[in-house]
Design a protein around this motif. Structure first.
Motif, PDB file in Angstrom:
ATOM      1  N   LYS A 118       0.835  -1.208   0.000  1.00  0.00           N
ATOM      2  CA  LYS A 118       0.000   0.000   0.000  1.00  0.00           C
ATOM      3  C   LYS A 118       0.868   1.256   0.000  1.00  0.00           C
ATOM      4  O   LYS A 118       0.600   2.214  -0.736  1.00  0.00           O
ATOM      5  CB  LYS A 118      -0.935  -0.013   1.211  1.00  0.00           C
ATOM      6  CG  LYS A 118      -1.891   1.131   1.254  1.00  0.00           C
ATOM      7  CD  LYS A 118      -2.897   1.056   0.127  1.00  0.00           C
ATOM      8  CE  LYS A 118      -3.945   2.144   0.298  1.00  0.00           C
ATOM      9  NZ  LYS A 118      -4.795   2.292  -0.856  1.00  0.00           N
ATOM     10  N   PHE A 119       1.916   1.264   0.805  1.00  0.00           N
ATOM     11  CA  PHE A 119       2.819   2.407   0.859  1.00  0.00           C
ATOM     12  C   PHE A 119       3.481   2.625  -0.502  1.00  0.00           C
ATOM     13  O   PHE A 119       3.514   3.744  -1.019  1.00  0.00           O
ATOM     14  CB  PHE A 119       3.872   2.195   1.953  1.00  0.00           C
ATOM     15  CG  PHE A 119       4.880   3.300   2.029  1.00  0.00           C
ATOM     16  CD1 PHE A 119       4.547   4.535   2.575  1.00  0.00           C
ATOM     17  CD2 PHE A 119       6.164   3.115   1.542  1.00  0.00           C
ATOM     18  CE1 PHE A 119       5.471   5.563   2.640  1.00  0.00           C
ATOM     19  CE2 PHE A 119       7.093   4.138   1.606  1.00  0.00           C
ATOM     20  CZ  PHE A 119       6.747   5.364   2.144  1.00  0.00           C
ATOM     21  N   LYS A 120       3.988   1.558  -1.109  1.00  0.00           N
ATOM     22  CA  LYS A 120       4.654   1.674  -2.411  1.00  0.00           C
ATOM     23  C   LYS A 120       3.680   2.100  -3.505  1.00  0.00           C
ATOM     24  O   LYS A 120       4.046   2.861  -4.402  1.00  0.00           O
ATOM     25  CB  LYS A 120       5.365   0.372  -2.767  1.00  0.00           C
ATOM     26  CG  LYS A 120       6.609   0.181  -1.917  1.00  0.00           C
ATOM     27  CD  LYS A 120       7.397  -1.051  -2.284  1.00  0.00           C
ATOM     28  CE  LYS A 120       8.632  -1.109  -1.397  1.00  0.00           C
ATOM     29  NZ  LYS A 120       9.478  -2.247  -1.662  1.00  0.00           N
ATOM     30  N   GLN A 121       2.430   1.635  -3.432  1.00  0.00           N
ATOM     31  CA  GLN A 121       1.416   2.082  -4.399  1.00  0.00           C
ATOM     32  C   GLN A 121       1.191   3.587  -4.283  1.00  0.00           C
ATOM     33  O   GLN A 121       1.078   4.283  -5.290  1.00  0.00           O
ATOM     34  CB  GLN A 121       0.096   1.343  -4.177  1.00  0.00           C
ATOM     35  CG  GLN A 121       0.099  -0.083  -4.643  1.00  0.00           C
ATOM     36  CD  GLN A 121      -1.179  -0.822  -4.241  1.00  0.00           C
ATOM     37  OE1 GLN A 121      -1.892  -0.438  -3.310  1.00  0.00           O
ATOM     38  NE2 GLN A 121      -1.455  -1.910  -4.932  1.00  0.00           N
ATOM     39  N   ASN A 122       1.117   4.084  -3.062  1.00  0.00           N
ATOM     40  CA  ASN A 122       0.929   5.521  -2.854  1.00  0.00           C
ATOM     41  C   ASN A 122       2.111   6.321  -3.386  1.00  0.00           C
ATOM     42  O   ASN A 122       1.937   7.380  -3.992  1.00  0.00           O
ATOM     43  CB  ASN A 122       0.693   5.834  -1.377  1.00  0.00           C
ATOM     44  CG  ASN A 122      -0.691   5.432  -0.924  1.00  0.00           C
ATOM     45  OD1 ASN A 122      -1.530   5.022  -1.713  1.00  0.00           O
ATOM     46  ND2 ASN A 122      -0.927   5.535   0.369  1.00  0.00           N
ATOM     47  N   ILE A 123       3.320   5.822  -3.177  1.00  0.00           N
ATOM     48  CA  ILE A 123       4.520   6.499  -3.693  1.00  0.00           C
ATOM     49  C   ILE A 123       4.484   6.521  -5.221  1.00  0.00           C
ATOM     50  O   ILE A 123       4.721   7.563  -5.832  1.00  0.00           O
ATOM     51  CB  ILE A 123       5.818   5.812  -3.183  1.00  0.00           C
ATOM     52  CG1 ILE A 123       5.947   5.956  -1.668  1.00  0.00           C
ATOM     53  CG2 ILE A 123       7.052   6.365  -3.899  1.00  0.00           C
ATOM     54  CD1 ILE A 123       6.073   7.375  -1.156  1.00  0.00           C
ATOM     55  N   LYS A 124       4.162   5.390  -5.841  1.00  0.00           N
ATOM     56  CA  LYS A 124       4.075   5.337  -7.314  1.00  0.00           C
ATOM     57  C   LYS A 124       3.005   6.282  -7.844  1.00  0.00           C
ATOM     58  O   LYS A 124       3.198   6.942  -8.862  1.00  0.00           O
ATOM     59  CB  LYS A 124       3.801   3.907  -7.789  1.00  0.00           C
ATOM     60  CG  LYS A 124       5.029   3.064  -7.834  1.00  0.00           C
ATOM     61  CD  LYS A 124       4.761   1.743  -8.519  1.00  0.00           C
ATOM     62  CE  LYS A 124       6.101   1.044  -8.630  1.00  0.00           C
ATOM     63  NZ  LYS A 124       6.023  -0.286  -9.097  1.00  0.00           N
ATOM     64  N   ARG A 125       1.882   6.317  -7.155  1.00  0.00           N
ATOM     65  CA  ARG A 125       0.793   7.217  -7.564  1.00  0.00           C
ATOM     66  C   ARG A 125       1.267   8.669  -7.516  1.00  0.00           C
ATOM     67  O   ARG A 125       1.011   9.444  -8.431  1.00  0.00           O
ATOM     68  CB  ARG A 125      -0.423   7.004  -6.661  1.00  0.00           C
ATOM     69  CG  ARG A 125      -1.678   7.648  -7.174  1.00  0.00           C
ATOM     70  CD  ARG A 125      -2.917   7.300  -6.347  1.00  0.00           C
ATOM     71  NE  ARG A 125      -3.164   5.867  -6.288  1.00  0.00           N
ATOM     72  CZ  ARG A 125      -3.090   5.123  -5.182  1.00  0.00           C
ATOM     73  NH1 ARG A 125      -2.789   5.673  -4.024  1.00  0.00           N
ATOM     74  NH2 ARG A 125      -3.342   3.833  -5.207  1.00  0.00           N
ATOM     75  N   MET A 126       1.983   9.022  -6.460  1.00  0.00           N
ATOM     76  CA  MET A 126       2.499  10.389  -6.347  1.00  0.00           C
ATOM     77  C   MET A 126       3.540  10.683  -7.429  1.00  0.00           C
ATOM     78  O   MET A 126       3.546  11.766  -8.004  1.00  0.00           O
ATOM     79  CB  MET A 126       3.121  10.621  -4.960  1.00  0.00           C
ATOM     80  CG  MET A 126       2.105  10.733  -3.855  1.00  0.00           C
ATOM     81  SD  MET A 126       0.917  12.054  -4.113  1.00  0.00           S
ATOM     82  CE  MET A 126       1.960  13.464  -3.889  1.00  0.00           C
ATOM     83  N   GLU A 127       4.405   9.710  -7.710  1.00  0.00           N
ATOM     84  CA  GLU A 127       5.420   9.913  -8.748  1.00  0.00           C
ATOM     85  C   GLU A 127       4.788  10.079 -10.116  1.00  0.00           C
ATOM     86  O   GLU A 127       5.194  10.930 -10.884  1.00  0.00           O
ATOM     87  CB  GLU A 127       6.410   8.747  -8.757  1.00  0.00           C
ATOM     88  CG  GLU A 127       7.362   8.775  -7.578  1.00  0.00           C
ATOM     89  CD  GLU A 127       8.201   7.504  -7.446  1.00  0.00           C
ATOM     90  OE1 GLU A 127       7.938   6.502  -8.149  1.00  0.00           O
ATOM     91  OE2 GLU A 127       9.130   7.531  -6.610  1.00  0.00           O
ATOM     92  N   SER A 128       3.763   9.275 -10.421  1.00  0.00           N
ATOM     93  CA  SER A 128       3.112   9.408 -11.733  1.00  0.00           C
ATOM     94  C   SER A 128       2.317  10.713 -11.807  1.00  0.00           C
ATOM     95  O   SER A 128       2.264  11.349 -12.849  1.00  0.00           O
ATOM     96  CB  SER A 128       2.236   8.199 -12.046  1.00  0.00           C
ATOM     97  OG  SER A 128       1.140   8.131 -11.171  1.00  0.00           O
ATOM     98  N   TYR A 129       1.720  11.124 -10.705  1.00  0.00           N
ATOM     99  CA  TYR A 129       1.012  12.407 -10.670  1.00  0.00           C
ATOM    100  C   TYR A 129       2.004  13.544 -10.904  1.00  0.00           C
ATOM    101  O   TYR A 129       1.751  14.457 -11.680  1.00  0.00           O
ATOM    102  CB  TYR A 129       0.310  12.594  -9.324  1.00  0.00           C
ATOM    103  CG  TYR A 129      -0.242  13.986  -9.131  1.00  0.00           C
ATOM    104  CD1 TYR A 129      -1.400  14.382  -9.799  1.00  0.00           C
ATOM    105  CD2 TYR A 129       0.414  14.903  -8.318  1.00  0.00           C
ATOM    106  CE1 TYR A 129      -1.895  15.670  -9.646  1.00  0.00           C
ATOM    107  CE2 TYR A 129      -0.067  16.189  -8.157  1.00  0.00           C
ATOM    108  CZ  TYR A 129      -1.228  16.570  -8.827  1.00  0.00           C
ATOM    109  OH  TYR A 129      -1.699  17.848  -8.681  1.00  0.00           O
ATOM    110  N   LYS A 130       3.152  13.458 -10.242  1.00  0.00           N
ATOM    111  CA  LYS A 130       4.174  14.492 -10.371  1.00  0.00           C
ATOM    112  C   LYS A 130       4.675  14.573 -11.811  1.00  0.00           C
ATOM    113  O   LYS A 130       4.813  15.651 -12.370  1.00  0.00           O
ATOM    114  CB  LYS A 130       5.331  14.190  -9.415  1.00  0.00           C
ATOM    115  CG  LYS A 130       6.368  15.264  -9.308  1.00  0.00           C
ATOM    116  CD  LYS A 130       7.409  14.875  -8.263  1.00  0.00           C
ATOM    117  CE  LYS A 130       8.510  15.893  -8.164  1.00  0.00           C
ATOM    118  NZ  LYS A 130       9.517  15.485  -7.196  1.00  0.00           N
TER     119      LYS A 130
END
Length: 186
Positions: free
Chosen positions: A152-164
């Motif tokens: 879940k933590f890594k999914q959130n990080i990936k989501r933020m990176e793709s958003y960025k």
């Protein structure tokens, strides 16, 4: 104190920390800390080491526990992220307030097998094995919860990176100052 153990006054959990377990001594409860290539004895209790390490990495234990609750909804015997930057995820074998609680690094567990009704043999990445006074099913549950937290933590990080990335790609590439702000003749 064991032959290969080194005494330390303070200890911060790091990427080499595999396990922190309580050790009864004549002076009270200490901690045996197992790293990949070292063993330490600390006069602090395991929970104190975990709590101080969370603070060392910029949060409090309660903040890390609240983060786990937000991410995966677990409140009882909750695994925690001690340091998100070096991916240190620990799980307790009992209630963190229990004097018998052992803290295990998820990253170092290679395998585990049943060793009776309330005992599990854990093999760590460095091939050390330790008997943990915990049922196999409870150990399995803690491994799964920690994996869920990690995912879940890594999914959130990936989501933020793709958003960025998408936000940067849609920004105009012009300077924010008006022309001539620094050079009025232009």
């Amino acid at each position: 104190m064991r032959e290969n153990e080194k005494m330390v006054e303070t200890y911060e959990i790091n990427p080499y920390t595999m396990m922190i377990k309580p050790a009864k001594t004549s002076s009270g409860t200490f901690s045996e800390v197992y790293e990949v290539e070292d063993q330490y004895l600390s006069p602090n209790k395991p929970f104190e080491i975990v709590s101080k390490s969370c603070e060392y990495f910029g949060s409090s234990y309660s903040g890390r526990r609240d983060g786990t609750r937000q991410l995966i909804g677990i409140t009882h015997k909750a695994p925690i992220i001690v340091d998100p930057y070096t991916s240190i995820f620990l799980f307790p074998t009992a209630s963190p307030s229990s004097p018998q609680c052992i803290w295990i690094s998820h990253d170092f567990v290679v395998s585990h097998k049943k060793n009776g009704p309330n005992s599990t043999i854990v093999t760590f990445r460095n091939n050390e094995t330790h008997e943990i006074p915990m049922s196999y099913s409870s150990f399995e549950n803690q491994i799964s919860r920690t994996a869920m937290l990690r995912i879940k933590f890594k999914q959130n990080i990936k989501r933020m990176e793709s958003y960025k990335k998408s936000a940067i790609q849609t920004l105009p590439l012009e300077a924010s100052e008006k022309k001539g702000a620094y050079w009025p003749d232009e």
